[in-house]
Design a protein around this motif. Structure first.
Motif, PDB file in Angstrom:
ATOM      1  N   PHE A 194       0.816  -1.217   0.000  1.00  0.00           N
ATOM      2  CA  PHE A 194       0.000   0.000   0.000  1.00  0.00           C
ATOM      3  C   PHE A 194       0.848   1.265   0.000  1.00  0.00           C
ATOM      4  CE2 PHE A 194      -4.067  -1.933   2.077  1.00  0.00           C
ATOM      5  CZ  PHE A 194      -4.090  -2.893   1.081  1.00  0.00           C
ATOM      6  N   GLY A 195       2.040   1.175   0.566  1.00  0.00           N
ATOM      7  CA  GLY A 195       2.904   2.350   0.663  1.00  0.00           C
ATOM      8  C   GLY A 195       3.458   2.808  -0.671  1.00  0.00           C
ATOM      9  N   TYR A 196       3.372   1.972  -1.714  1.00  0.00           N
ATOM     10  CA  TYR A 196       3.904   2.340  -3.029  1.00  0.00           C
ATOM     11  C   TYR A 196       2.832   2.912  -3.955  1.00  0.00           C
ATOM     12  CZ  TYR A 196       7.923  -0.493  -1.624  1.00  0.00           C
ATOM     13  OH  TYR A 196       9.007  -1.002  -0.956  1.00  0.00           O
ATOM     14  N   ILE A 197       1.581   2.835  -3.561  1.00  0.00           N
ATOM     15  CA  ILE A 197       0.487   3.225  -4.448  1.00  0.00           C
ATOM     16  C   ILE A 197       0.376   4.743  -4.540  1.00  0.00           C
ATOM     17  CG2 ILE A 197      -2.012   3.141  -4.766  1.00  0.00           C
ATOM     18  CD1 ILE A 197      -1.891   0.402  -3.303  1.00  0.00           C
ATOM     19  N   LYS A 198       0.293   5.227  -5.760  1.00  0.00           N
ATOM     20  CA  LYS A 198       0.111   6.653  -5.986  1.00  0.00           C
ATOM     21  C   LYS A 198      -1.278   6.921  -6.552  1.00  0.00           C
ATOM     22  CE  LYS A 198       4.720   8.580  -6.366  1.00  0.00           C
ATOM     23  NZ  LYS A 198       5.555   9.550  -7.115  1.00  0.00           N
TER      24      LYS A 198
END
Length: 469
Positions: A194-198
């Motif tokens: 989730f931390g990579y989703i833009k």
């Protein structure tokens, strides 16, 4: 999967197969293979960021080097060479198939999801606020004197030529991964992606001057949700000329991160009492009223000069999912500023009972067909479809989406497609329905546009059922 992830996996699989089956492999070609794989890995790490789901692919990168070292150190064996070579080839072939399957499967099962490009003419800007309500005590913390504090995110239309880096879905991926892990009682590793989703939103970009002002929509998330849990829907609405204001209901959201870095984790509030949940919903209603008060101040005099005079405060709507849907229902009944509302699969909790006489403004309820219906929502559907003369002056709607579940009304399944497949939901299709009908509803009631879908599609359809009063 992302571009360099796909490139790395495909290249390494072909490289691995070449090592096994090609004859007369030179040390030079082995080094070239290793070098190219290493370069792709480096580009992936710098541009996209490394993640644990790619470990098998990363391991493939060092295979050429390992093979080269083994070849340099090994000596040709005498006798039984053909038999040994055949056994070795079979073993390596089996391992390569298994390894390749794992390398491909992990990033697909746990992808870095990409939101669809919004269909409207506007790009999207966003800004976040930390607002404290000094008139209300915080009753979900042990400390006395704490005041209710809310994180609020606003999305707004930007010009099609606007440029800038798009913001991440979660401001701190590690904090949210830990919060999801605790709330769902699952390993943290499942949520690190989730931390990579833009998103498609650009931080602090100028608001578009294409229109003098834009209607305002308030969004309220579901229990254990968060302010941007419906980004799929919010971005589409904003791209068509709406300002969307979303609330993090502190201690009822999965986690809230305040502007100074403080973290407010979810506080469990388990109860089977309807009375309890009616009282709990009152806190959310007061949150919505407070946020709307703050928005009115921004519309009159924004210190950053972004929203001053640009918010159409005569045309305000609200929508919400689950417990937030109940909040939207209470707000459209009780707050004169809300002109129209959508409840997405939200049981009608709240202090004021839902009845036909109370739903005097445009209202739509969306439900999933799995486990929901008139028997689950009690009087909500009956009130929505009532022929009461006070309601009959406008049309209310019930949209029931087939092959749909409760969490399908949020971004959740998009990030975990394995759950989507297990539940039998086509989330892309469902989200298109939600977006199209939400836009048509608000366009008619807040922008005075003619219906394009709602009146034209009433009845039974293969993918949904639409009823009206």
């Amino acid at each position: 999967m992302r571009f360099f992830e796909i490139l790395l996996i495909v290249f390494n699989i072909f490289l691995f197969v070449w090592f096994i089956f090609a004859k007369n492999k030179s040390q030079r070609l082995l080094l070239i293979g290793f070098g190219n794989s290493a370069i792709i890995t480096l580009l992936h790490g710098v541009i996209e960021g490394v993640r644990w789901q790619m470990i098998p692919a990363y391991t493939m990168t060092v295979v050429p080097l390992v093979i080269l070292v083994i070849r340099l150190k090994s000596k040709p064996e005498e006798g039984g060479a053909n038999k040994a070579s055949t056994a070795k080839l079979i073993t390596l072939s089996a391992l390569s198939v298994i390894y390749s399957f794992v390398a491909v499967a992990l990033p697909i099962i746990f992808p870095v999801f990409t939101f669809e490009k919004p269909k409207g003419p506007y790009k999207i800007g966003t800004v976040t606020y930390d607002w404290r309500d000094n008139q209300r005590e915080e009753n979900l913390t042990p400390e006395s004197g704490d005041k209710r504090e809310l994180m609020v995110q606003i999305w707004y239309p930007a010009d099609a030529t606007a440029e800038g880096e798009t913001v991440k879905y979660h401001s701190d991926g590690d904090v949210f991964a830990e919060a999801y892990s605790k709330v769902m009682d699952l390993p943290k590793l499942l949520f690190t992606t989730f931390g990579y989703i833009k998103t498609n939103a650009i931080k602090n970009v100028m608001i578009s001057n294409q229109e003098s002002s834009y209607p305002v929509l308030i969004f309220s998330h579901g229990f254990n949700g968060h302010k941007n849990q419906n980004t799929f829907q919010i971005e589409q609405l904003v791209s068509h000329g709406y300002i969307v204001v979303s609330i993090d209901h502190t201690y009822s959201s999965v986690v809230s991160i305040f502007s100074d870095g403080r973290v407010a984790n979810y506080v469990p509030q388990d109860s089977d009492s309807v009375t309890y949940w009616n009282e709990a919903n009152e806190v959310w209603v007061e949150d919505a009223k407070f946020v709307l008060d703050q928005v009115e101040k921004l519309a009159k005099a924004d210190p950053d000069h972004r929203f001053t005079g640009r918010m159409d405060m005569q045309n305000i709507g609200m929508f919400g999912h689950s417990f937030g849907g109940a909040t939207a229902t209470q707000m459209v009944m009780r707050d004169s500023r809300i002109k129209a509302a959508i409840n997405m699969d939200g049981f009608p909790y709240g202090k004021r009972p839902v009845s036909a006489g109370e739903l005097k403004k445009p209202f739509m309820v969306m439900t999933a067909d799995e486990g929901t219906g008139t028997e689950d929502f009690g009087g909500l559907i009956e009130a929505t479809l009532s022929k009461d003369k006070d309601v009959a002056q406008h049309k209310n709607y019930w949209l029931q989406i087939k092959n749909m579940t409760h969490m399908g009304f949020s971004d959740f399944y998009s990030f975990l497609p394995l759950y989507e497949k297990m539940e039998g939901v086509n989330i892309r299709s469902a989200h298109h329905f939600i977006n199209d009908y939400s836009l048509d509803f608000f366009d008619h009631h807040l922008k005075q546009q003619l219906f394009k879908l709602l009146e034209q599609t009433i009845g039974e359809h293969p993918e949904f059922t639409l009823q009206t009063n």
